[in-house]
Design a protein around this motif. Structure first.
Motif, PDB file in Angstrom:
ATOM      1  N   THR A 143     -31.625  -8.293 -42.737  1.00 10.28           N
ATOM      2  CA  THR A 143     -30.238  -8.587 -43.083  1.00 10.28           C
ATOM      3  C   THR A 143     -29.993  -8.091 -44.498  1.00 10.28           C
ATOM      4  O   THR A 143     -30.908  -7.605 -45.178  1.00 10.28           O
ATOM      5  CB  THR A 143     -29.944 -10.097 -42.973  1.00 10.28           C
ATOM      6  N   GLU A 168     -22.222  -7.481 -49.750  1.00 10.54           N
ATOM      7  CA  GLU A 168     -21.375  -6.563 -48.986  1.00 10.54           C
ATOM      8  C   GLU A 168     -21.606  -5.094 -49.347  1.00 10.54           C
ATOM      9  O   GLU A 168     -21.295  -4.208 -48.554  1.00 10.54           O
ATOM     10  CB  GLU A 168     -19.896  -6.911 -49.201  1.00 10.54           C
ATOM     11  N   LYS A 178     -26.547  -1.996 -47.218  1.00 13.36           N
ATOM     12  CA  LYS A 178     -26.525  -1.584 -45.817  1.00 13.36           C
ATOM     13  C   LYS A 178     -27.910  -1.770 -45.224  1.00 13.36           C
ATOM     14  O   LYS A 178     -28.919  -1.760 -45.935  1.00 13.36           O
ATOM     15  CB  LYS A 178     -26.069  -0.133 -45.665  1.00 13.36           C
ATOM     16  N   SER A 237     -20.258  -1.264 -42.267  1.00 14.14           N
ATOM     17  CA  SER A 237     -19.713  -2.611 -42.089  1.00 14.14           C
ATOM     18  C   SER A 237     -19.936  -3.147 -40.671  1.00 14.14           C
ATOM     19  O   SER A 237     -19.751  -4.334 -40.420  1.00 14.14           O
ATOM     20  CB  SER A 237     -18.209  -2.612 -42.390  1.00 14.14           C
ATOM     21  N   LYS A 246     -24.589  -6.143 -40.193  1.00 15.28           N
ATOM     22  CA  LYS A 246     -25.115  -6.647 -41.464  1.00 15.28           C
ATOM     23  C   LYS A 246     -26.367  -7.493 -41.258  1.00 15.28           C
ATOM     24  O   LYS A 246     -27.013  -7.898 -42.222  1.00 15.28           O
ATOM     25  CB  LYS A 246     -24.035  -7.447 -42.190  1.00 15.28           C
ATOM     26  N   SER A 247     -26.677  -7.760 -39.986  1.00 15.46           N
ATOM     27  CA  SER A 247     -27.907  -8.462 -39.621  1.00 15.46           C
ATOM     28  C   SER A 247     -28.389  -7.879 -38.300  1.00 15.46           C
ATOM     29  O   SER A 247     -27.578  -7.469 -37.466  1.00 15.46           O
ATOM     30  CB  SER A 247     -27.666  -9.962 -39.463  1.00 15.46           C
ATOM     31  N   SER A 299     -22.194  -8.618 -37.358  1.00 13.89           N
ATOM     32  CA  SER A 299     -21.426  -8.122 -38.502  1.00 13.89           C
ATOM     33  C   SER A 299     -21.377  -9.157 -39.622  1.00 13.89           C
ATOM     34  O   SER A 299     -20.646  -8.997 -40.593  1.00 13.89           O
ATOM     35  CB  SER A 299     -20.005  -7.761 -38.055  1.00 13.89           C
ATOM     36  N   ILE A 309     -23.486 -11.432 -42.530  1.00 10.61           N
ATOM     37  CA  ILE A 309     -24.699 -11.481 -43.350  1.00 10.61           C
ATOM     38  C   ILE A 309     -25.507 -12.735 -43.005  1.00 10.61           C
ATOM     39  O   ILE A 309     -24.951 -13.817 -42.825  1.00 10.61           O
ATOM     40  CB  ILE A 309     -24.339 -11.477 -44.854  1.00 10.61           C
TER      41      ILE A 309
END
Length: 362
Positions: A123, A127, A130, A139, A142-143, A164, A166
């Motif tokens: 993860t 923001e 990547k 975007s 994110k995990s 999407s 975190i």
């Protein structure tokens, strides 16, 4: 005296607070149990999908859809190594990401996971970061949790889920996900025979027809769209005689001519294959014996009226060669083994006298 009502009121409020906290805990417990039951029900859904009359790729796609629905996963992708290359079997991501998702085995972040057969969770913390494997639209994910897939200690690909959000999988029950991963492997193992059957389906170079394996794989769902069907197999009984007396080229021309004539009797709803050598199989899907019999009679008459010209290379004399065709007909019932029907018809034709050319109901 005025303090007594206040103390009572405080006591009531305290009881209500305790009651509400207790109810909230019970609701949380209930929701967790309900969620786990719902997820475990996915296992039964997987087994139901395995038993459906669908091509292997369609089964894997349906399994992925269940995963996404039951586990509320944002993105789920199953990639299988077929012995030559990595093939994306199912994904709800946009197609533009598929090339990247089929190359995850080359990413350093997952190599250790593959070699040790252990899952990998990655993860980001902010923001502006990547995930290591991302190449487009940072975007989107994110995990991610990566699960290598093994059948009998042989690496066969991987399953990756993405979010999407975190740290989306920080509190995920990985034990349950491991169970689901193992179930994906079981499904891939279960359908491996079907995969083999589908992969050996070929198109005959002379007739342009599918081979017999087509009946047991891709065509099965089409045939089972009706409760009953009529299966007929016919054999050119004098093909060996033609090959020996005239030439193998003449024999091939007979096979081509017979198949072309037969094609004119086949509806788009039916299935027609070159079964093996001089044998052909035709499935009249959903037709009764009476309906199919009329077609078979007309087909047989036309086939035996066909002629192929043979020119003697020594004398240049021309001769018309005709096929002799023997038919065997049987009933197929949805859900049973169509291979049992075709085997019985084939055995009859192979054991029948070479000069027999009838319509035999088995």
């Amino acid at each position: 005296m005025a303090l007594i009502p206040i103390i009572v009121l405080i006591g009531i409020i305290g009881i209500l607070i305790f009651y509400n906290i207790n109810i909230k805990k019970k609701l949380t417990t209930f929701n967790n149990v309900s969620s786990k039951v719902n997820k475990l029900n996915a296992l039964q859904d997987f087994m139901n999908i395995t038993g459906e009359d669908l091509p292997v790729d369609e089964k894997i796609k349906k399994v992925n859809e269940v995963l996404i629905d039951k586990f509320e996963i944002k993105y789920s992708t199953i990639v299988v190594f077929d012995g030559a290359e990595y093939v994306l079997k199912a994904s709800n991501t946009d197609e533009k990401y598929w090339k990247n998702l089929t190359n995850l085995h080359t990413q350093d972040v997952f190599k250790d996971s593959i070699s040790t057969a252990t899952p990998k969770y990655i993860t980001i913390d902010s923001e502006d970061e990547k995930l290591p494997y991302q190449e487009l639209d940072f975007s989107r994910a994110k995990s991610a949790m990566f699960f290598p897939l093994y059948i009998d200690n042989v690496y066969i690909g991987y399953w990756i889920i993405e979010s999407s959000v975190i740290h989306a999988f920080d509190d995920t029950d990985t034990t349950l996900l491991e169970v689901i991963k193992d179930d994906i492997v079981s499904i891939l193992k279960t359908v491996s025979y079907q995969t083999a059957m589908e992969s050996i389906v070929r198109v005959d170079q002379f007739t342009g027809l599918y081979s017999a394996e087509y009946l047991y794989g891709q065509a099965k769902a089409k045939i089972d769209s009706e409760a009953t069907s009529i299966v007929t197999m016919f054999k050119i009984t004098n093909i060996q005689e033609i090959n020996e007396k005239y030439s193998r080229t003449t024999g091939n021309n007979i096979i081509i001519t017979v198949s072309n004539w037969a094609k004119t009797y086949v509806k788009t709803t039916d299935v027609f294959v070159r079964y093996m050598g001089p044998k052909f199989a035709l499935v009249f899907i959903g037709q009764s014996e009476e309906e199919a019999t009329e077609t078979i009679k007309a087909l047989k008459a036309d086939l035996e009226d066909t002629q192929v010209e043979y020119i003697n290379p020594e004398t240049s004399e021309s001769e018309q060669v005709r096929p002799r065709v023997n038919f065997a007909v049987g009933n197929y019932y949805k859900g049973t083994g169509i291979e049992s029907v075709t085997k019985k018809l084939e055995e009859y034709l192979d054991q029948a006298p070479l000069d027999e050319h009838n319509i035999n109901f088995i």
